[in-house]
Write a protein that holds these residues in place. Structure first.
Motif, PDB file in Angstrom:
ATOM      1  N   ARG A 114       0.865  -1.173   0.000  1.00 39.37           N
ATOM      2  CA  ARG A 114       0.000   0.000   0.000  1.00 39.37           C
ATOM      3  C   ARG A 114       0.907   1.229   0.000  1.00 39.37           C
ATOM      4  NH1 ARG A 114      -4.766   0.809   4.507  1.00 39.37           N
ATOM      5  NH2 ARG A 114      -5.329   2.989   4.061  1.00 39.37           N
ATOM      6  N   VAL A 115       0.683   2.159  -0.910  1.00 41.73           N
ATOM      7  CA  VAL A 115       1.521   3.349  -1.030  1.00 41.73           C
ATOM      8  C   VAL A 115       0.687   4.577  -0.698  1.00 41.73           C
ATOM      9  CG1 VAL A 115       3.012   4.714  -2.536  1.00 41.73           C
ATOM     10  CG2 VAL A 115       2.891   2.226  -2.832  1.00 41.73           C
ATOM     11  N   GLU A 116       1.177   5.392   0.257  1.00 38.75           N
ATOM     12  CA  GLU A 116       0.468   6.616   0.628  1.00 38.75           C
ATOM     13  C   GLU A 116       1.441   7.792   0.633  1.00 38.75           C
ATOM     14  OE1 GLU A 116      -1.860   6.564   4.146  1.00 38.75           O
ATOM     15  OE2 GLU A 116      -2.876   4.671   3.671  1.00 38.75           O
ATOM     16  N   THR A 117       0.926   8.954   0.262  1.00 34.35           N
ATOM     17  CA  THR A 117       1.709  10.192   0.286  1.00 34.35           C
ATOM     18  C   THR A 117       1.522  10.883   1.626  1.00 34.35           C
ATOM     19  OG1 THR A 117       1.422  10.479  -2.098  1.00 34.35           O
ATOM     20  CG2 THR A 117       2.057  12.420  -0.827  1.00 34.35           C
ATOM     21  N   LEU A 118       2.647  11.366   2.188  1.00 35.75           N
ATOM     22  CA  LEU A 118       2.591  12.107   3.446  1.00 35.75           C
ATOM     23  C   LEU A 118       3.261  13.459   3.275  1.00 35.75           C
ATOM     24  CD1 LEU A 118       3.412   9.600   6.330  1.00 35.75           C
ATOM     25  CD2 LEU A 118       1.202  10.557   5.719  1.00 35.75           C
ATOM     26  N   ASN A 119       2.826  14.416   4.083  1.00 39.10           N
ATOM     27  CA  ASN A 119       3.461  15.730   4.091  1.00 39.10           C
ATOM     28  C   ASN A 119       4.868  15.649   4.656  1.00 39.10           C
ATOM     29  OD1 ASN A 119       1.145  17.018   3.104  1.00 39.10           O
ATOM     30  ND2 ASN A 119       0.277  17.153   5.159  1.00 39.10           N
ATOM     31  N   ARG A 120       5.661  16.690   4.419  1.00 40.01           N
ATOM     32  CA  ARG A 120       7.037  16.732   4.917  1.00 40.01           C
ATOM     33  C   ARG A 120       7.207  17.951   5.828  1.00 40.01           C
ATOM     34  NH1 ARG A 120      10.695  16.004  -0.470  1.00 40.01           N
ATOM     35  NH2 ARG A 120       9.159  14.979  -1.754  1.00 40.01           N
ATOM     36  N   PHE A 121       6.425  18.040   6.877  1.00 35.58           N
ATOM     37  CA  PHE A 121       6.461  19.254   7.679  1.00 35.58           C
ATOM     38  C   PHE A 121       7.523  19.248   8.768  1.00 35.58           C
ATOM     39  CE2 PHE A 121       2.994  16.618   9.489  1.00 35.58           C
ATOM     40  CZ  PHE A 121       3.467  16.430  10.761  1.00 35.58           C
ATOM     41  N   ASP A 122       8.300  18.168   8.929  1.00 30.59           N
ATOM     42  CA  ASP A 122       9.357  18.204   9.950  1.00 30.59           C
ATOM     43  C   ASP A 122      10.720  17.887   9.343  1.00 30.59           C
ATOM     44  OD1 ASP A 122       9.180  15.498   9.509  1.00 30.59           O
ATOM     45  OD2 ASP A 122       8.414  15.003  11.483  1.00 30.59           O
ATOM     46  N   GLY A 123      10.917  18.200   8.071  1.00 32.70           N
ATOM     47  CA  GLY A 123      12.227  18.010   7.462  1.00 32.70           C
ATOM     48  C   GLY A 123      12.107  17.727   5.979  1.00 32.70           C
ATOM     49  N   PRO A 124      13.242  17.439   5.336  1.00 34.36           N
ATOM     50  CA  PRO A 124      13.238  17.212   3.888  1.00 34.36           C
ATOM     51  C   PRO A 124      12.694  15.845   3.491  1.00 34.36           C
ATOM     52  CG  PRO A 124      15.438  16.907   4.765  1.00 34.36           C
ATOM     53  CD  PRO A 124      14.601  17.409   5.901  1.00 34.36           C
ATOM     54  N   SER A 125      12.551  14.946   4.445  1.00 32.22           N
ATOM     55  CA  SER A 125      12.076  13.600   4.159  1.00 32.22           C
ATOM     56  C   SER A 125      10.634  13.437   4.604  1.00 32.22           C
ATOM     57  CB  SER A 125      12.967  12.570   4.879  1.00 32.22           C
ATOM     58  OG  SER A 125      14.312  12.707   4.480  1.00 32.22           O
ATOM     59  N   SER A 127       7.582  12.849   6.731  1.00 29.72           N
ATOM     60  CA  SER A 127       7.437  13.232   8.131  1.00 29.72           C
ATOM     61  C   SER A 127       7.221  12.027   9.042  1.00 29.72           C
ATOM     62  CB  SER A 127       6.260  14.190   8.273  1.00 29.72           C
ATOM     63  OG  SER A 127       5.874  14.324   9.620  1.00 29.72           O
ATOM     64  N   LEU A 128       8.102  11.854  10.022  1.00 32.48           N
ATOM     65  CA  LEU A 128       7.932  10.792  11.000  1.00 32.48           C
ATOM     66  C   LEU A 128       6.668  11.027  11.824  1.00 32.48           C
ATOM     67  CD1 LEU A 128       8.836   8.309  12.587  1.00 32.48           C
ATOM     68  CD2 LEU A 128      10.296   9.817  13.966  1.00 32.48           C
ATOM     69  N   ALA A 129       6.437  12.278  12.223  1.00 29.52           N
ATOM     70  CA  ALA A 129       5.250  12.582  13.030  1.00 29.52           C
ATOM     71  C   ALA A 129       3.974  12.235  12.276  1.00 29.52           C
ATOM     72  CB  ALA A 129       5.257  14.058  13.423  1.00 29.52           C
ATOM     73  N   ALA A 130       3.925  12.596  10.992  1.00 30.62           N
ATOM     74  CA  ALA A 130       2.737  12.275  10.194  1.00 30.62           C
ATOM     75  C   ALA A 130       2.585  10.770  10.019  1.00 30.62           C
ATOM     76  CB  ALA A 130       2.838  12.966   8.829  1.00 30.62           C
ATOM     77  N   ALA A 131       3.718  10.072   9.858  1.00 34.34           N
ATOM     78  CA  ALA A 131       3.664   8.612   9.709  1.00 34.34           C
ATOM     79  C   ALA A 131       3.108   7.959  10.966  1.00 34.34           C
ATOM     80  CB  ALA A 131       5.062   8.071   9.402  1.00 34.34           C
ATOM     81  N   ILE A 132       3.559   8.417  12.130  1.00 37.15           N
ATOM     82  CA  ILE A 132       3.071   7.851  13.389  1.00 37.15           C
ATOM     83  C   ILE A 132       1.573   8.098  13.541  1.00 37.15           C
ATOM     84  CG2 ILE A 132       3.199   8.062  15.910  1.00 37.15           C
ATOM     85  CD1 ILE A 132       6.202   8.660  15.533  1.00 37.15           C
ATOM     86  N   ASP A 133       1.139   9.318  13.221  1.00 38.81           N
ATOM     87  CA  ASP A 133      -0.295   9.623  13.311  1.00 38.81           C
ATOM     88  C   ASP A 133      -1.104   8.704  12.405  1.00 38.81           C
ATOM     89  OD1 ASP A 133       0.171  11.628  15.128  1.00 38.81           O
ATOM     90  OD2 ASP A 133       0.031  13.262  13.668  1.00 38.81           O
ATOM     91  N   ARG A 134      -0.600   8.484  11.200  1.00 38.58           N
ATOM     92  CA  ARG A 134      -1.329   7.648  10.244  1.00 38.58           C
ATOM     93  C   ARG A 134      -1.349   6.187  10.682  1.00 38.58           C
ATOM     94  NH1 ARG A 134      -5.501   6.569   7.606  1.00 38.58           N
ATOM     95  NH2 ARG A 134      -5.244   5.570   5.569  1.00 38.58           N
ATOM     96  N   ILE A 135      -0.216   5.701  11.196  1.00 34.20           N
ATOM     97  CA  ILE A 135      -0.151   4.316  11.679  1.00 34.20           C
ATOM     98  C   ILE A 135      -1.153   4.105  12.808  1.00 34.20           C
ATOM     99  CG2 ILE A 135       1.301   2.650  12.897  1.00 34.20           C
ATOM    100  CD1 ILE A 135       3.700   3.872  11.342  1.00 34.20           C
ATOM    101  N   ARG A 136      -1.216   5.052  13.716  1.00 36.08           N
ATOM    102  CA  ARG A 136      -2.134   4.909  14.840  1.00 36.08           C
ATOM    103  C   ARG A 136      -3.588   5.030  14.400  1.00 36.08           C
ATOM    104  NH1 ARG A 136       1.947   7.686  19.214  1.00 36.08           N
ATOM    105  NH2 ARG A 136       2.927   5.703  19.785  1.00 36.08           N
ATOM    106  N   ALA A 137      -3.830   5.814  13.356  1.00 37.36           N
ATOM    107  CA  ALA A 137      -5.189   5.885  12.811  1.00 37.36           C
ATOM    108  C   ALA A 137      -5.609   4.547  12.214  1.00 37.36           C
ATOM    109  CB  ALA A 137      -5.268   6.978  11.748  1.00 37.36           C
ATOM    110  N   LEU A 138      -4.617   3.750  11.803  1.00 41.79           N
ATOM    111  CA  LEU A 138      -4.893   2.417  11.260  1.00 41.79           C
ATOM    112  C   LEU A 138      -4.809   1.340  12.338  1.00 41.79           C
ATOM    113  CD1 LEU A 138      -2.807   2.765   7.969  1.00 41.79           C
ATOM    114  CD2 LEU A 138      -5.301   2.761   8.171  1.00 41.79           C
ATOM    115  N   ASP A 139      -4.879   1.752  13.615  1.00 39.87           N
ATOM    116  CA  ASP A 139      -4.878   0.854  14.771  1.00 39.87           C
ATOM    117  C   ASP A 139      -3.519   0.202  15.025  1.00 39.87           C
ATOM    118  OD1 ASP A 139      -7.553   1.357  15.365  1.00 39.87           O
ATOM    119  OD2 ASP A 139      -8.245  -0.199  13.990  1.00 39.87           O
ATOM    120  N   GLY A 140      -2.447   0.878  14.632  1.00 46.51           N
ATOM    121  CA  GLY A 140      -1.111   0.393  14.974  1.00 46.51           C
ATOM    122  C   GLY A 140      -0.624   1.091  16.237  1.00 46.51           C
TER     123      GLY A 140
END
Length: 216
Positions: A114-125, A127-140
Motif C-alpha cells: 500500500r503506497v500513501e503520500t505524506l506531508n514533509r512538515f518536519d524536514g526534507p524527508s 514526516s515521522l510525526a505524520a507517519a506515526i499519526d497515520r499508523i495509529r489511525a490504522l490501529d497500529g
C-alpha cells in the motif's frame, strides 16, 4: 513506541564501509523476533532497506500469531522490486513524498504494498510525526522502530520513543564506524532525551539493556 538498537560496545551499527552483518549473535536476533511479535507494526526507513534488505517478519519456530505490519518511510520511492519486504509477511505500507512518478507508485502497489503520500512538515524527508499519526489511525498502537541512525535520531529528537531495547555485541568498531544515532542538534545538555535503565541481562555473548523514558 519502542526503539530497537543493535550495536557494538561503542555504539556503532556498521563499519565505515557499511559492513554490518551480523554484529549481534543468534540469541540476540531471536529476541528481536520476539520483540516484533509483541508489536503491531515494525517501522523502518528506506536507507535500512537498501543497506540490509530486511524482511521484518517474526521467524520463530513456536510463533503462530499474526505477523506485524511493515511500514517504510521512502520519500522518493526507491524501494527495489527485489526487496525481501515483498515476501510473505504482515501488510506492507510505504509512505512517500508527493513528487514521485505515478508509474513507480503503481509498480510497488502491484507487488502488494500500500503506497500513501505524506506531508514533509518536519524536514526534507517523509514526516515521522505524520507517519506515526497515520499508523495509529490504522490501529497500529504498538510501534517498533528498526532503522538506521537518521530515523533513530528523528524519533529521539521528537521525543516519541517510550522504550529502548539495546543489544550490544562485545566488539569495538571505532570512530570510523557508523553511529547508531545521527546528529541530534543539541546545544545544551538539558535538551538531551533522558532514559532510565530498567534491566540488563546477558543474551548469548551479547548484552541486552532496556531503558524507559524519564518523565518531563
Amino acid at each position: 513506541m519502542t526503539l530497537k538498537l543493535a550495536t557494538s560496545l561503542d555504539g556503532r551499527i556498521a563499519l565505515g564501509n557499511g559492513a554490518s552483518r551480523w554484529i549481534t549473535g543468534d540469541a540476540a536476533r531471536e529476541q528481536v523476533h520476539r520483540l516484533r511479535a509483541a508489536h503491531d507494526v515494525v517501522l523502518t526507513g528506506i536507507g535500512t532497506v537498501l543497506a540490509d534488505d530486511p524482511q521484518l517478519t517474526v521467524r520463530l519456530a513456536d510463533f503462530d500469531g499474526q505477523q506485524p505490519g511493515r511500514v517504510v518511510l521512502d520519500t522518493r520511492l526507491r524501494l527495489p522490486q527485489t526487496a525481501k519486504l515483498f515476501k510473505p509477511g504482515g501488510p506492507l505500507l510505504v509512505f512517500c513524498g508527493g513528487d514521485v512518478p505515478g508509474g513507480t507508485r503503481s509498480e510497488i502497489a502491484d507487488r502488494g504494498a500500500r503506497v500513501e503520500t505524506l506531508n514533509r512538515f518536519d524536514g526534507p524527508s517523509v514526516s515521522l510525526a505524520a507517519a506515526i499519526d497515520r499508523i495509529r489511525a490504522l490501529d497500529g498502537d504498538r510501534i517498533l522502530i528498526e532503522a538506521g541512525g537518521r530515523l533513530a535520531a528523528s524519533a529521539l529528537r521528537q521525543r516519541v520513543v517510550d522504550r529502548i531495547e539495546w543489544f550490544r555485541a562485545p566488539m569495538v568498531l571505532g570512530g570510523d564506524g557508523i553511529s547508531v544515532v545521527a546528529a541530534l542538534g543539541l546545544e545544551r545538555l538539558d535538551e538531551a532525551p533522558i532514559f532510565s535503565r530498567v534491566s540488563i541481562a546477558e543474551i548469548g555473548e551479547d548484552t541486552h539493556e532496556v531503558y524507559v523514558r524519564k518523565a518531563g
